[in-house]
Design a protein around this motif. Sequence first.
Motif, PDB file in Angstrom:
ATOM      1  N   GLU A   1       0.829  -1.201   0.000  1.00  0.00           N
ATOM      2  CA  GLU A   1       0.000   0.000   0.000  1.00  0.00           C
ATOM      3  C   GLU A   1       0.871   1.262   0.000  1.00  0.00           C
ATOM      4  OE1 GLU A   1      -3.062  -0.466  -0.603  1.00  0.00           O
ATOM      5  OE2 GLU A   1      -3.557   1.655  -0.604  1.00  0.00           O
ATOM      6  N   THR A   2       1.981   1.194   0.736  1.00  0.00           N
ATOM      7  CA  THR A   2       2.887   2.353   0.791  1.00  0.00           C
ATOM      8  C   THR A   2       3.491   2.624  -0.582  1.00  0.00           C
ATOM      9  OG1 THR A   2       3.403   1.863   3.089  1.00  0.00           O
ATOM     10  CG2 THR A   2       4.979   3.246   1.901  1.00  0.00           C
ATOM     11  N   ILE A   3       3.894   1.559  -1.261  1.00  0.00           N
ATOM     12  CA  ILE A   3       4.486   1.719  -2.596  1.00  0.00           C
ATOM     13  C   ILE A   3       3.437   2.242  -3.584  1.00  0.00           C
ATOM     14  CG2 ILE A   3       5.590   0.489  -4.512  1.00  0.00           C
ATOM     15  CD1 ILE A   3       7.455   0.007  -2.398  1.00  0.00           C
ATOM     16  N   LEU A   4       2.235   1.684  -3.484  1.00  0.00           N
ATOM     17  CA  LEU A   4       1.162   2.135  -4.386  1.00  0.00           C
ATOM     18  C   LEU A   4       0.825   3.591  -4.136  1.00  0.00           C
ATOM     19  CD1 LEU A   4      -1.622  -0.574  -4.758  1.00  0.00           C
ATOM     20  CD2 LEU A   4      -0.348   0.573  -6.581  1.00  0.00           C
ATOM     21  N   ASN A   5       0.760   3.987  -2.879  1.00  0.00           N
ATOM     22  CA  ASN A   5       0.455   5.386  -2.561  1.00  0.00           C
ATOM     23  C   ASN A   5       1.549   6.304  -3.078  1.00  0.00           C
ATOM     24  OD1 ASN A   5      -2.036   5.026  -1.369  1.00  0.00           O
ATOM     25  ND2 ASN A   5      -1.192   4.709   0.674  1.00  0.00           N
ATOM     26  N   ALA A   6       2.790   5.862  -3.004  1.00  0.00           N
ATOM     27  CA  ALA A   6       3.890   6.660  -3.539  1.00  0.00           C
ATOM     28  C   ALA A   6       3.727   6.817  -5.045  1.00  0.00           C
ATOM     29  CB  ALA A   6       5.223   6.002  -3.209  1.00  0.00           C
ATOM     30  N   ALA A   7       3.384   5.721  -5.717  1.00  0.00           N
ATOM     31  CA  ALA A   7       3.196   5.780  -7.168  1.00  0.00           C
ATOM     32  C   ALA A   7       2.050   6.726  -7.511  1.00  0.00           C
ATOM     33  CB  ALA A   7       2.928   4.384  -7.723  1.00  0.00           C
ATOM     34  N   ARG A   8       0.964   6.657  -6.725  1.00  0.00           N
ATOM     35  CA  ARG A   8      -0.191   7.539  -6.969  1.00  0.00           C
ATOM     36  C   ARG A   8       0.176   9.001  -6.726  1.00  0.00           C
ATOM     37  NH1 ARG A   8      -3.350   3.508  -3.428  1.00  0.00           N
ATOM     38  NH2 ARG A   8      -4.234   2.053  -4.923  1.00  0.00           N
ATOM     39  N   SER A   9       1.146   9.241  -5.847  1.00  0.00           N
ATOM     40  CA  SER A   9       1.511  10.627  -5.494  1.00  0.00           C
ATOM     41  C   SER A   9       2.374  11.286  -6.561  1.00  0.00           C
ATOM     42  CB  SER A   9       2.269  10.648  -4.166  1.00  0.00           C
ATOM     43  OG  SER A   9       3.623  10.247  -4.329  1.00  0.00           O
ATOM     44  N   CYS A  10       2.910  10.494  -7.473  1.00  0.00           N
ATOM     45  CA  CYS A  10       3.816  11.048  -8.481  1.00  0.00           C
ATOM     46  C   CYS A  10       3.016  11.870  -9.491  1.00  0.00           C
ATOM     47  CB  CYS A  10       4.556   9.920  -9.196  1.00  0.00           C
ATOM     48  SG  CYS A  10       5.617  10.536 -10.524  1.00  0.00           S
ATOM     49  N   PRO A  11       3.359  13.140  -9.659  1.00  0.00           N
ATOM     50  CA  PRO A  11       2.556  14.003 -10.536  1.00  0.00           C
ATOM     51  C   PRO A  11       2.660  13.653 -12.018  1.00  0.00           C
ATOM     52  CG  PRO A  11       4.496  15.182  -9.749  1.00  0.00           C
ATOM     53  CD  PRO A  11       4.461  13.869  -9.018  1.00  0.00           C
ATOM     54  N   VAL A  12       3.671  12.864 -12.375  1.00  0.00           N
ATOM     55  CA  VAL A  12       3.850  12.535 -13.795  1.00  0.00           C
ATOM     56  C   VAL A  12       3.761  11.022 -14.057  1.00  0.00           C
ATOM     57  CG1 VAL A  12       5.162  14.612 -14.377  1.00  0.00           C
ATOM     58  CG2 VAL A  12       6.372  12.595 -13.490  1.00  0.00           C
ATOM     59  N   ALA A  13       3.285  10.271 -13.057  1.00  0.00           N
ATOM     60  CA  ALA A  13       3.108   8.814 -13.189  1.00  0.00           C
ATOM     61  C   ALA A  13       4.372   8.126 -13.700  1.00  0.00           C
ATOM     62  CB  ALA A  13       1.904   8.496 -14.081  1.00  0.00           C
ATOM     63  N   ALA A  14       5.500   8.481 -13.078  1.00  0.00           N
ATOM     64  CA  ALA A  14       6.780   7.908 -13.512  1.00  0.00           C
ATOM     65  C   ALA A  14       7.089   6.572 -12.848  1.00  0.00           C
ATOM     66  CB  ALA A  14       7.907   8.898 -13.212  1.00  0.00           C
ATOM     67  N   ILE A  15       6.296   6.208 -11.835  1.00  0.00           N
ATOM     68  CA  ILE A  15       6.575   4.965 -11.099  1.00  0.00           C
ATOM     69  C   ILE A  15       5.705   3.855 -11.675  1.00  0.00           C
ATOM     70  CG2 ILE A  15       6.467   3.816  -8.853  1.00  0.00           C
ATOM     71  CD1 ILE A  15       6.916   6.652  -7.623  1.00  0.00           C
ATOM     72  N   ILE A  16       6.363   2.801 -12.093  1.00  0.00           N
ATOM     73  CA  ILE A  16       5.669   1.672 -12.713  1.00  0.00           C
ATOM     74  C   ILE A  16       5.773   0.472 -11.773  1.00  0.00           C
ATOM     75  CG2 ILE A  16       5.622   0.133 -14.726  1.00  0.00           C
ATOM     76  CD1 ILE A  16       7.359   2.586 -16.018  1.00  0.00           C
ATOM     77  N   ILE A  17       4.632  -0.121 -11.481  1.00  0.00           N
ATOM     78  CA  ILE A  17       4.609  -1.276 -10.576  1.00  0.00           C
ATOM     79  C   ILE A  17       3.978  -2.456 -11.302  1.00  0.00           C
ATOM     80  CG2 ILE A  17       3.766  -2.188  -8.370  1.00  0.00           C
ATOM     81  CD1 ILE A  17       3.531   0.737  -7.440  1.00  0.00           C
ATOM     82  N   LYS A  18       4.656  -3.594 -11.214  1.00  0.00           N
ATOM     83  CA  LYS A  18       4.102  -4.829 -11.785  1.00  0.00           C
ATOM     84  C   LYS A  18       3.921  -5.839 -10.665  1.00  0.00           C
ATOM     85  CE  LYS A  18       6.382  -4.130 -16.225  1.00  0.00           C
ATOM     86  NZ  LYS A  18       7.516  -4.527 -17.072  1.00  0.00           N
ATOM     87  N   ASP A  19       2.888  -6.668 -10.803  1.00  0.00           N
ATOM     88  CA  ASP A  19       2.678  -7.698  -9.796  1.00  0.00           C
ATOM     89  C   ASP A  19       3.549  -8.910 -10.098  1.00  0.00           C
ATOM     90  OD1 ASP A  19       1.430  -9.233 -11.740  1.00  0.00           O
ATOM     91  OD2 ASP A  19      -0.589  -8.979 -10.938  1.00  0.00           O
ATOM     92  N   GLU A  20       3.362  -9.962  -9.319  1.00  0.00           N
ATOM     93  CA  GLU A  20       4.246 -11.127  -9.428  1.00  0.00           C
ATOM     94  C   GLU A  20       4.095 -11.864 -10.764  1.00  0.00           C
ATOM     95  OE1 GLU A  20       2.507 -10.332  -6.713  1.00  0.00           O
ATOM     96  OE2 GLU A  20       0.689 -11.515  -6.818  1.00  0.00           O
ATOM     97  N   THR A  21       2.997 -11.574 -11.494  1.00  0.00           N
ATOM     98  CA  THR A  21       2.811 -12.209 -12.802  1.00  0.00           C
ATOM     99  C   THR A  21       3.362 -11.346 -13.937  1.00  0.00           C
ATOM    100  OG1 THR A  21       0.655 -11.220 -13.286  1.00  0.00           O
ATOM    101  CG2 THR A  21       0.650 -13.240 -11.954  1.00  0.00           C
ATOM    102  N   GLY A  22       3.865 -10.141 -13.605  1.00  0.00           N
ATOM    103  CA  GLY A  22       4.387  -9.250 -14.627  1.00  0.00           C
ATOM    104  C   GLY A  22       3.346  -8.283 -15.166  1.00  0.00           C
ATOM    105  N   LYS A  23       2.131  -8.361 -14.619  1.00  0.00           N
ATOM    106  CA  LYS A  23       1.055  -7.451 -15.055  1.00  0.00           C
ATOM    107  C   LYS A  23       1.263  -6.070 -14.431  1.00  0.00           C
ATOM    108  CE  LYS A  23      -3.988  -7.119 -14.655  1.00  0.00           C
ATOM    109  NZ  LYS A  23      -4.281  -6.434 -13.405  1.00  0.00           N
TER     110      LYS A  23
END
Length: 90
Positions: A63-85
């Motif tokens: 949740e902390t990582i996701l919130n950090a990604a959501r906080s990025c004003p330019v959506a520069a943080i990319i998160i993939k789950d364990e399946t690569g999605k």
Amino acid sequence: MPQWKDDAKPHGPIKMNNGWTVEVDANVCIGAAPCTAMAPKTFALNDDGKAGILTTVSEDDKETILNAARSCPVAAIIIKDETGKVIFPE
Ligand code: SF4
């Protein structure tokens, strides 16, 4: 100097212990830094003014990582789950 998880690629992609993969698109990141406040164990600014991924990345929960990604004003943080999605950006 921050301790990067992988000195050869400070912006990732980095695999977390929970199976997720985190990456900062250095071409997009503008160094605005809210990610470093939201998830200080995962992100810090590199010498190039872009966010890098710290050796303590797996100490932040999903949740902390996701919130950090959501906080990025330019959506520069990319998160993939364990399946690569890609789970962020949505
Ligand atoms: S919030 Fe986004 S733009 Fe700002 S430092 Fe983090 S990744 Fe870069």
